[in-house]
Scaffold this motif. Structure first.
Motif: not given
Length: 959
Positions: A268-279, A429-432
């Protein structure tokens, strides 16, 4: 009469009788009626036996009873036709003839009264004869009954003997049945005594059981309740174990879940990190746009704040102007007051006291207005201060808007830098995120296994909890049914009391505060009310003074100086102003009073609300305390019942003993039922025997009474024979009396006929005297034939004259006034009644069964016999002759007037011309001639046939 031993006669008299029918025997009166009818058919050709013969010797006229009406009818025409011849050379006058007629009518009336009396005697005798006949019939019935009773006595005696023997047998049967019933009664009484003893034992033991039952039930209920409490404890232990197992498995599942969660969290954190990065990239861009928008908004807000500050500044300036105007008004009033005060000083010694008072009042009024102007200055100052505050707030907003715009510009610069940094982070974030998803799938498989084990343990835990709920419900039901309470219930009730007390303590300060506020506000309202009253009093005083000055101006208009009038007008003006000010002050005070009263109402509403809350809290506290006391009592009862185990043992032992006693009672009741059945059977047999005895007794008494009645009736045989003989004798005597009365009636009718004949004779004589030609023609008329008629008399074509009131038919036969003719051709005079046979009866005449007729006042019948009414009419106005003192009549053997004015006619000798007498005699049947006898024979024959057919009645005879 006949002897009582004449059995044959008695049998004949008592035998049944049948009715036979025949024609009654015709009596003399009926025969005379038939003869008259026959003579009517003869057409006036037959003559009566009382007509004169050629013999001049004295004879007594005798007429059969009832025959005179028929006999005189045939002679009337002859008498009237030959009246002139008969009265010639006799020396009779109208006066003597009238006197003789009166005597004859007196005799006629007497005879009529005797006929009426004789008729009544016949009726009375008939009634007596009928009564005697009824008595004889009744005596005959009694005698027949006595003879029949004598025949029935032997058979009745035998029947009584049989009934006596049957009665003795029935009495023996009753005695035997009563003995059997007594034995059965004693057996039943013994069984009932045993049953009562057993019932008493059962009742005593039942009372013991009932006394023990409440305590035993209470103890049993307490044990059941305690057992339910133990079940709850067991359930709670099982639940505790299940809960521990569940906790352990939950720990395992939790750890597995933690691992999964960690993996999920990592993913989730990875997805959130990616999402947060996108967001973050997106937000950075949005922040940049928002910062730009904020800059635009800050600029707009600054513009609006600047415009509002300008507007508020203008309002402040307007308020300052209003304050300056108010201060100028105050200055004006102060100057005015100073001027009036100077007037007061200057005119102190020159003006009147009233004028000085008016100046003082004017100064006081102006001071009031000065106070009002000063209040207005204060209000204006408040408005200035308020406008100044508003303007200061507007200036602060303007300064804030300027600062906000500066900050918005700085934020816009920072947002642009953040957008560039976010783009770099989104790629890392997309890689993690891809690496974390692979580790998550492995952790989920381990978690599902642990969860299945946990579900099993949770299912067992749910079942144990359901059992706990059921046991708790059972426990609560037992407590409710038996009014038990445990320690937990006591603790809960105590907690409720504490809570209710806390609620009371919480509400009480509010109530006290509200009460204080209400009291304080009431004082304020009272003070304001005093101010309103004072303002009202002031207004009333000013209004009264104004009215006085106005009245003074009117009163002194023509007398006072102009200066004084001007002062009055000025004073009135000043008072008017003061009145307006007083009204304004009163209105302000009233408005203030209304406001304060509204506040008081609000305070009172709050007070009522707080008091209601306090009352409710106190009620809840009281209920809670009552509940606590009741719960403590129930808890004590429960503990006492739980400790009382001996009550159960005592109750069980008493119940066992009661069951044994009840078995003994059942056996005793069965014995009683058998004894009752035996007694009822014996009683029924006894009742049947008694009923048979009563039947036999009733039969015996009835037959014995019948025998006694027969014997008594037979003993009266001699009495009934004597009574029957006496009744027969009385019947014979009554019949003889009836026959004698009928014979007397016939004799009276004969006397009446003789009297009628005498009256008719003298009427004829008087008519002849009246119809004799007179020397003067007064009242005489001659028709075409030269025949003279008396006054009121008319003659038809046959030259036959009729008296006044008489009508002559076509045959020349005269009928009396009011004569009627029935269907048979027989005429009846006025008041005459005709029966079915065609026989006429005069007015008041009654005809009995024998056909005997009686008359009351003679009237003309069918044959043309003149009635008394006609005769009276003829006598009312006698005809006048040439010589009114004397008339000539035929030879009369004897005409004598007694002191009682009775006339007896012995004979009438006719000395008419011989050829005329011989010619008349040649036509009379009694003279031996047969020239005109055929009509008479035919008339008599028809009359006999009519009488035989029409006058037949029933004739009762014994067979």
């Amino acid at each position: 009469m006949f002897s009582k031993n004449n059995k044959k006669m008695i049998a004949e008299r008592s035998a049944e009788r049948t009715l036979k029918y025949g024609l009654v025997k015709l009596n003399v009166g009926l025969a005379s009626v038939l003869l008259a009818t026959g003579l009517t058919f003869a057409g006036g050709q037959a003559a009566s036996a009382d007509t004169v013969t050629t013999n001049t010797e004295a004879q007594t006229t005798e007429v059969a009873p009832g025959q005179n009406d028929a006999a005189t009818s045939t002679t009337e025409t002859t008498n009237k036709a030959d009246a002139a011849t008969q009265t010639e050379n006799q020396g009779l006058t109208k006066e003597s003839a009238t006197e003789s007629l009166k005597d004859a009518k007196a005799t006629q009336d007497k005879a009529q009264g005797e006929v009426t009396e004789a008729t009544k005697n016949v009726e009375d005798a008939t009634t007596v004869r009928n009564d005697a006949k009824d008595v004889e019939t009744s005596a005959q019935k009694d005698l027949d009954a006595s003879l029949q009773a004598k025949k029935d006595i032997p058979a009745a005696t035998d029947k009584v003997k049989e009934d006596s023997a049957a009665l003795d047998n029935a009495r023996d049967d009753v005695d035997k049945a009563q003995d059997n019933t007594e034995v059965a009664r004693e057996a039943e009484n013994t069984a009932v005594v045993n049953e009562n003893a057993a019932q008493e034992k059962v009742n005593a033991q039942q009372k013991t059981v009932d006394d023990l039952k409440p305590a035993a039930d209470q103890a049993t209920a307490a044990q059941n309740t305690a057992k339910a409490a133990d079940d709850i404890v067991s359930d709670q232990a099982a639940i505790q174990k299940d809960t521990e197992d569940e906790a352990n498995l939950q720990q395992v599942v939790k750890e597995a879940q933690t691992t999964v969660n960690n993996l999920v969290e990592t993913a989730r954190q990875a997805a959130e990190t990616e999402t947060r990065a996108v967001d973050a990239l997106k937000k950075a861009k949005e922040a940049e746009a928002s910062a730009q928008t904020n800059v635009d908004a800050a600029q707009t807000a600054l513009k609006d704040a600047t415009a509002q500050a300008d507007k508020d500044k203008a309002a402040l300036e307007e308020a300052q102007k209003a304050g300056d105007a108010a201060r100028a008004t105050v200055k004006g009033w102060e100057d005015k007051i100073a001027q009036w005060q100077q007037f007061l000083v200057d005119e102190k010694d020159t003006s009147s006291s009233e004028h000085l008072n008016n100046l003082k009042k004017g100064i006081a009024a102006m001071k009031v207005r000065l106070g009002q102007a000063q209040d207005a200055v204060a209000e204006a100052q408040k408005a200035i201060d308020s406008a100044l505050d508003v303007y200061g707030a507007s200036r602060a907003k303007q300064t804030t808007a300027e600062e906000t715009l500066t900050k918005a510009n700085a934020a816009l610069a920072i947002a642009k830098m953040s957008t560039a940094a976010a783009q770099t982070k989104e790629k890392a974030a997309a890689k993690s995120n891809a690496e974390a998803q692979a580790a998550l799938e492995a952790g989920k498989a381990a978690l599902e296994k642990s969860q299945a084990e946990l579900a099993n343990v949770q299912a067992k835990l749910a079942a144990d909890k359901d059992k706990l709920v059921a046991d708790q419900a059972k426990y609560n039901d037992l407590k409710a049914q038996n009014n038990f309470a445990d320690d937990e219930d006591v603790a809960a009730a105590q907690a409720a009391v504490d809570e209710a007390q806390a609620a009371v303590d919480k509400v009480q300060p509010n109530v006290d505060k509200a009460n204080h506020a209400v009291h304080a506000q009431e004082k304020v309202v009272k003070a304001v009310q005093a101010a309103v009253d004072e303002a009202q009093a002031n207004l009333d005083a000013v209004s009264e003074k104004l009215a006085q000055w106005k009245q003074a101006l009117v009163d002194e208009k023509d007398t006072a100086t102009s200066y004084h009038l001007d002062n009055l007008k000025k004073g009135i003006k000043a008072l008017t102003i003061r009145q307006g000010q007083a009204q304004d002050a009163l209105k302000a005070a009233q408005e203030n009073l209304a406001n304060e009263q509204a506040k008081l109402a609000k305070f009172q509403a709050v007070q009522a609300k707080n008091q209601a809350a306090l009352d409710s809290a106190n009620e809840a506290l009281t209920n809670a305390k009552n509940t606590l006391a009741d719960t403590e009592k129930k808890n004590a009862d429960f503990k006492d019942a739980l400790a009382n185990t001996q009550a159960i043992k005592d109750y069980e032992a008493a119940s066992t003993t009661l069951a044994e006693y009840q078995k003994e009672l059942a056996s005793a009741q069965e014995a009683v039922a058998k004894a009752e059945a035996a007694f009822n059977e014996a009683q029924q047999k006894e009742d049947a025997a008694k009923a048979a005895y009563e039947t036999a007794k009733e039969t015996y008494l009835t037959d014995k009474a019948k025998l006694q009645d027969l014997e008594a009736l037979a003993a009266k045989e001699d009495e009934y024979v004597v009574a029957f003989e006496q009744a027969s004798d009385k019947l014979n005597e009554a019949q003889a009396a009836l026959d004698e009365a009928q014979k007397a009636l016939q004799d009276k009718n004969a006397s009446l006929s003789v009297a009628n004949g005498e009256v008719k004779y003298w009427e004829g004589v008087l008519a002849a005297l009246e119809s004799k030609p007179a020397t003067s023609d007064q009242g005489t008329q001659t028709d075409g034939t030269g025949t003279s008629t008396s006054e009121g008399t008319q003659t038809d074509g046959t030259d036959t004259s009729t008296s006044e009131g008489t009508q002559t038919d076509e045959t020349g036969t005269s009928t009396g006034e009011g004569t009627q003719t029935d269907e048979t051709g027989t005429s009846t005079s006025e008041g005459t009644q005709t029966d079915g046979t065609g026989t006429s009866t005069s007015e008041g005449t009654q005809t009995d069964e024998t056909g005997t007729s009686t008359s009351e006042g003679t009237q003309t019948d069918e044959t043309g016999t003149i009635t008394d009414e006609d005769a009276n009419k003829d006598n009312e106005e006698p005809a006048k002759t040439a010589d009114e003192d004397k008339v000539v009549v035929n030879d009369v053997k004897k005409v004598a007037t007694t002191p009682e004015k009775k006339v007896e006619v012995k004979a009438i000798a006719k000395k008419a011309e011989a050829p005329k007498a011989d010619a008349k005699a040649a036509t009379l049947p009694q003279m031996g001639e047969k020239d005109n006898n055929e009509a008479a024979v035919v008339g008599l024959g028809l009359a006999g046939v009519a009488g035989a057919l029409g006058l037949g009645v029933l004739n009762k005879k014994r067979s």
